[in-house]
Design an enzyme around this catalytic site. Structure first.
Site, mmCIF file in Angstrom:
data_model
loop_
_atom_site.group_PDB
_atom_site.id
_atom_site.type_symbol
_atom_site.label_atom_id
_atom_site.label_comp_id
_atom_site.label_asym_id
_atom_site.label_seq_id
_atom_site.Cartn_x
_atom_site.Cartn_y
_atom_site.Cartn_z
ATOM 1 N N CYS A 1 44.993 45.474 44.912
ATOM 2 C CA CYS A 1 45.873 46.523 44.389
ATOM 3 C C CYS A 1 47.305 46.121 44.703
ATOM 4 O O CYS A 1 47.550 45.199 45.453
ATOM 5 C CB CYS A 1 45.556 47.856 45.064
ATOM 6 S SG CYS A 1 43.896 48.404 44.784
ATOM 7 N N ARG B 1 48.211 42.792 39.877
ATOM 8 C CA ARG B 1 47.247 42.898 40.990
ATOM 9 C C ARG B 1 46.215 43.985 40.735
ATOM 10 O O ARG B 1 45.256 44.131 41.460
ATOM 11 C CB ARG B 1 47.983 43.186 42.300
ATOM 12 C CG ARG B 1 48.917 42.095 42.773
ATOM 13 C CD ARG B 1 49.615 42.491 44.063
ATOM 14 N NE ARG B 1 48.653 42.713 45.125
ATOM 15 C CZ ARG B 1 48.139 41.723 45.871
ATOM 16 N NH1 ARG B 1 48.487 40.478 45.632
ATOM 17 N NH2 ARG B 1 47.271 41.975 46.823
ATOM 18 N N TRP C 1 43.221 48.553 41.414
ATOM 19 C CA TRP C 1 42.081 47.897 40.777
ATOM 20 C C TRP C 1 40.864 48.470 41.469
ATOM 21 O O TRP C 1 40.629 48.198 42.653
ATOM 22 C CB TRP C 1 42.157 46.385 40.956
ATOM 23 C CG TRP C 1 41.128 45.621 40.140
ATOM 24 C CD1 TRP C 1 40.975 45.645 38.778
ATOM 25 C CD2 TRP C 1 40.120 44.735 40.616
ATOM 26 N NE1 TRP C 1 39.948 44.830 38.396
ATOM 27 C CE2 TRP C 1 39.398 44.251 39.487
ATOM 28 C CE3 TRP C 1 39.743 44.277 41.868
ATOM 29 C CZ2 TRP C 1 38.341 43.350 39.604
ATOM 30 C CZ3 TRP C 1 38.686 43.379 41.976
ATOM 31 C CH2 TRP C 1 37.993 42.931 40.865
ATOM 32 N N ASN D 1 45.509 48.957 50.254
ATOM 33 C CA ASN D 1 44.877 47.857 49.523
ATOM 34 C C ASN D 1 43.862 47.240 50.462
ATOM 35 O O ASN D 1 44.172 46.900 51.592
ATOM 36 C CB ASN D 1 45.922 46.819 49.101
ATOM 37 C CG ASN D 1 45.262 45.625 48.421
ATOM 38 O OD1 ASN D 1 44.214 45.770 47.793
ATOM 39 N ND2 ASN D 1 45.858 44.450 48.559
ATOM 40 N N GLY D 2 42.607 47.121 49.996
ATOM 41 C CA GLY D 2 41.557 46.541 50.828
ATOM 42 C C GLY D 2 40.311 47.386 50.717
ATOM 43 O O GLY D 2 40.170 48.198 49.814
ATOM 44 N N GLU E 1 36.662 24.157 33.478
ATOM 45 C CA GLU E 1 37.888 24.960 33.498
ATOM 46 C C GLU E 1 38.246 25.423 32.091
ATOM 47 O O GLU E 1 38.663 26.571 31.886
ATOM 48 C CB GLU E 1 39.033 24.158 34.113
ATOM 49 C CG GLU E 1 40.380 24.843 34.084
ATOM 50 C CD GLU E 1 40.414 26.170 34.841
ATOM 51 O OE1 GLU E 1 39.449 26.459 35.582
ATOM 52 O OE2 GLU E 1 41.380 26.930 34.663
ATOM 53 N N LYS F 1 38.729 29.365 31.104
ATOM 54 C CA LYS F 1 39.969 29.874 30.484
ATOM 55 C C LYS F 1 39.653 30.644 29.215
ATOM 56 O O LYS F 1 40.126 31.754 29.006
ATOM 57 C CB LYS F 1 40.915 28.711 30.166
ATOM 58 C CG LYS F 1 41.656 28.134 31.337
ATOM 59 C CD LYS F 1 42.786 28.992 31.836
ATOM 60 C CE LYS F 1 42.542 29.842 33.028
ATOM 61 N NZ LYS F 1 41.817 29.464 34.176
ATOM 62 N N GLU G 1 37.649 34.014 29.904
ATOM 63 C CA GLU G 1 38.273 35.090 30.694
ATOM 64 C C GLU G 1 39.441 35.758 29.965
ATOM 65 O O GLU G 1 39.804 36.885 30.282
ATOM 66 C CB GLU G 1 38.713 34.592 32.059
ATOM 67 C CG GLU G 1 39.899 33.683 32.103
ATOM 68 C CD GLU G 1 40.339 33.391 33.547
ATOM 69 O OE1 GLU G 1 40.321 34.297 34.390
ATOM 70 O OE2 GLU G 1 40.686 32.231 33.807
ATOM 71 N N HIS H 1 19.559 18.015 27.952
ATOM 72 C CA HIS H 1 18.521 18.668 28.785
ATOM 73 C C HIS H 1 18.463 20.167 28.524
ATOM 74 O O HIS H 1 18.055 20.943 29.381
ATOM 75 C CB HIS H 1 18.804 18.381 30.266
ATOM 76 C CG HIS H 1 18.743 16.922 30.602
ATOM 77 N ND1 HIS H 1 17.583 16.192 30.614
ATOM 78 C CD2 HIS H 1 19.736 16.041 30.869
ATOM 79 C CE1 HIS H 1 17.838 14.942 30.909
ATOM 80 N NE2 HIS H 1 19.149 14.805 31.076
ATOM 81 N N LYS I 1 44.262 39.612 39.440
ATOM 82 C CA LYS I 1 44.780 38.288 39.792
ATOM 83 C C LYS I 1 44.187 37.779 41.099
ATOM 84 O O LYS I 1 43.856 36.609 41.213
ATOM 85 C CB LYS I 1 46.310 38.328 39.917
ATOM 86 C CG LYS I 1 46.929 36.980 40.238
ATOM 87 C CD LYS I 1 46.660 35.948 39.142
ATOM 88 C CE LYS I 1 47.203 34.596 39.466
ATOM 89 N NZ LYS I 1 46.786 33.579 38.464
HETATM 90 C C1 AGP Z 1 41.008 31.795 37.160
HETATM 91 O O1 AGP Z 1 41.732 31.794 35.934
HETATM 92 C C2 AGP Z 1 40.737 33.193 37.653
HETATM 93 N N1 AGP Z 1 41.928 33.960 37.722
HETATM 94 C C3 AGP Z 1 39.918 33.218 38.942
HETATM 95 O O2 AGP Z 1 38.727 32.505 38.703
HETATM 96 C C4 AGP Z 1 40.609 32.595 40.192
HETATM 97 O O3 AGP Z 1 40.744 31.214 40.031
HETATM 98 C C5 AGP Z 1 39.727 32.873 41.422
HETATM 99 O O4 AGP Z 1 39.631 34.276 41.605
HETATM 100 C C6 AGP Z 1 40.263 32.226 42.720
HETATM 101 O O5 AGP Z 1 41.523 32.761 43.029
HETATM 102 P P1 AGP Z 1 42.375 32.046 44.215
HETATM 103 O O6 AGP Z 1 42.749 30.686 43.731
HETATM 104 O O7 AGP Z 1 43.561 32.931 44.405
HETATM 105 O O8 AGP Z 1 41.502 31.986 45.431
#
Ligand code: AGP
Length: 608
Positions: free
Chosen positions: A2, A27, A75, A101-102, A481, A485, A488, A504, A603
């Protein structure tokens, strides 16, 4: 995950708090709220469901006079996004307001005890428990009441609180969740992350775990478990533009185009004047490096893909065996970790709880931990034995882009450094690799200049619903990756695979509506990739190749080619990922998706 803000100064708190929340929206953005203590010592609160646009509308008609207050953008972890569950949370009498937050892990038992003592709860959240605890402990001193409350809390928290009867005091505390204090002239700012108040100040203090901060009109004090703590102010060199969009339509696009500079900045402080790699924070000398028996990498998401690349690098350049584990699975492995192991934790935020848990598990077992992190002062930097910083600057887009390429740059440095210390890398090879590393930013610019070709590709395949990405060797992490991308931010199904694995099983998925992206630069596995492309074409699937500029063969057999300049084999990933980032961005934009704030995501994931 958050966003928290707090303000005590001479401006109207409502505007300052909202401005900070706006820059923390990445966040979390499913609900939000602000509370201000008025000069007549009334607590004025506005809470909404939705993102900060909804909040902005609500604030326009809200009278919230006062120069002290707290704010929150959420969040959801406990309780759905509702007004009742939105922060700030109040105590029974509405005199105390708290943002958090937490996750409070023992909130159920605390809540039951408080309820049996007559406290009336309004929400389903764990956070509201804090407001009632402070109320229970309050004897006229808010800081003292918070301190006594903290002793009862288990779990992660960054807390900021105000009391109607103490209109010149803000108190805060943290454990395992980020909280930073910004100091201005006669005013103080609290936030979960630096960008919130970069336009107000460059001077920040990072609160450490189990420290309590008390702010009043004369200044602030920090108290730790062992008593008063001397402030540790840092001057942050991120200018506010770095946290704004800088003219791009979206933060994500801006950050994709910032990558050459980010990689350059990340490499810049990793070499000494003689051109030798120098990573002081690494706490490793030649003897220590030679004594290493294994490297264990723990990370999540995109950072895991950087770790997957590092596996190939550590094996190839430092002749070290490498275990790599998704951080959330790490603890279920009975991985015998010893002091001869080096654990490398990769996390751009330095706050991902899964990865933090992996770091703690590794340290508990006696291993030395190096963290590869982008955020100065983040939790992981304080728990690791050594830190390698990436210098990507603030990454606001939820999808990791520049933090990924800078993580790869940091991995090249770490692997080469270990290889040199262990006598595995000749001077000639070292010079060649370093020269190619230094040339990467320019070559990245060349790839970024090819955006039109990517847009054409995105338009051609925007109506497809399934994509496969394949690569071999260091192309495999990039295939993974590229798939992450796309899925997501466009919400389309995409999978990354080792190209050799397609036969396979996954090849059964192929038909004319399933585009396959093949990472096929001119390297030692090129011929095998060409075979995989031909197998794919034989099943009728269109193939988009990411290939080395000037390769005549690839153009003959593929439907589309996205070009990258030539470089040495192990460095291709920094170049080949860029077209995939742009492809995901373009497809998502064509589909009308919010690329900076994709649905269901935040994020930084600070819950397990
Ligand atoms: C990647 O685009 C995502 N936002 C997510 O997978 C991210 O890489 C993952 O949560 C790890 O975050 P961090 O690098 O802050 O640990």
């Amino acid at each position: 995950m958050c966003g928290i803000t707090g303000y005590l100064g001479n401006r109207q708190a409502k505007e300052v708090l909202f401005s900070g929340l706006r820059r923390l929206e990445y966040r979390g953005y499913d609900s939000a709220g602000i509370c201000v203590v008025s000069p007549t010592e009334e607590m004025g609160c506005v809470r909404v469901v939705g993102n900060l646009d909804v909040m902005e509308d609500a604030l326009e008609s809200a009278e919230l006079p006062g120069t002290i207050g707290i704010g929150h953008t959420r969040w959801a972890t406990h309780g759905a996004p509702t007004v009742e569950n939105a922060h700030p949370h109040l105590d029974c009498d509405g005199k105390i307001a708290v943002v958090h937050n937490g996750i409070i892990e023992n909130f159920v038992e605390l809540k039951h005890r408080l309820q049996s003592g007559g406290h009336r709860f309004r929400s389903q959240t764990d956070s509201e428990t804090i407001a009632h605890l402070i109320e229970e402990q309050y004897r006229g001193d808010l800081a003292e009441a918070l301190r006594r409350s903290l002793d009862q809390l288990e779990g992660a928290y960054a807390i900021v609180a105000v009391h109607r009867d103490e209109p010149d005091v803000i108190v805060a505390a943290r454990r395992d969740s980020p909280l930073v204090l910004g100091t201005g002239d006669g005013e103080h700012f609290l936030a979960s992350a630096i960008p919130a108040y970069l336009d107000m100040t460059k001077r920040f203090v990072f609160l450490e775990d189990n420290e309590l901060l008390a702010i009043n009109r004369d200044g602030y004090t920090i108290t730790g478990p062992d008593g008063p703590v001397s402030p540790r102010p840092v001057e942050v060199d991120w200018d506010i533009d770095a946290a704004e969009k800088g003219g791009y339509e979206d933060f994500m696009l801006k950050e994709i185009y910032e990558q050459p500079r980010a990689v350059e900045d990340t490499l810049a402080d990793k070499f000494d004047s003689s051109g030798e790699i120098e990573v002081e924070e690494l706490c490793l000398d030649p003897e220590g490096a030679r004594a290493l028996r294994r490297i264990v990498v723990v990370a999540c998401g995109t950072s895991f893909h950087a770790g997957l690349l590092a596996k190939y690098l550590f094996e190839r350049w430092a002749s070290l065996p490498v275990e790599i584990e998704i951080a959330s699975e790490f603890r279920y492995r009975n991985l015998v970790v010893t002091e001869d192991d080096l654990v490398v934790a990769v996390s751009q935020s330095g706050e991902t709880m899964d990865t933090l848990a992996g770091v703690r598990e590794a340290r508990r077992r006696g291993a030395r931990v190096i963290a590869v992190v982008n955020v100065v002062g983040s939790q992981m930097t304080r728990e690791a034995d050594g830190v390698i910083y990436t210098h990507a600057g603030p990454e606001v887009g939820v999808a990791a882009t520049k933090t990924f390429t800078t993580q790869m740059a940091a991995m090249y440095v770490l692997a080469m450094y270990l290889g040199r210390l262990r006598g595995e890398v000749t001077d000639e090879k070292y010079r060649m690799i370093v020269s190619e590393l230094q040339a990467l930013p320019r070559k990245m610019e060349e790839v970024l200049a090819e955006r039109d070709a990517v847009i054409a590709c995105a338009e051609k395949y925007q109506h497809c619903h399934d994509f496969l990405f394949m690569g071999r060797s260091v192309g495999y992490p990039i295939a993974m990756e590229g798939a992450l991308k796309l899925k997501e931010i466009s919400y389309l199904h995409a999978e990354g695979y080792p190209a050799g694995e397609m036969k396979h099983g996954p090849i059964a998925l192929l038909d004319k509506d399933v585009p396959v992206v093949a990472i096929t630069p001119r390297n030692s596995v090129y011929d095998k990739m060409i075979s995989n492309i031909q197998e794919t074409k034989a099943r009728g699937a269109p193939v988009v190749a990411v290939a080395t500029r000037g390769d005549p063969e690839i153009e003959e057999i593929c439907d589309d080619v996205l070009w990258v300049p030539e470089t040495t084999e192990m460095l291709y990933p920094v170049l080949t990922v860029i077209p995939l980032q742009l492809l995901a961005y373009q497809v998502a934009k064509l589909r009308g998706c919010n690329v900076d704030q994709p649905r269901n995501l935040a994020k930084t994931v600070t819950v397990e």
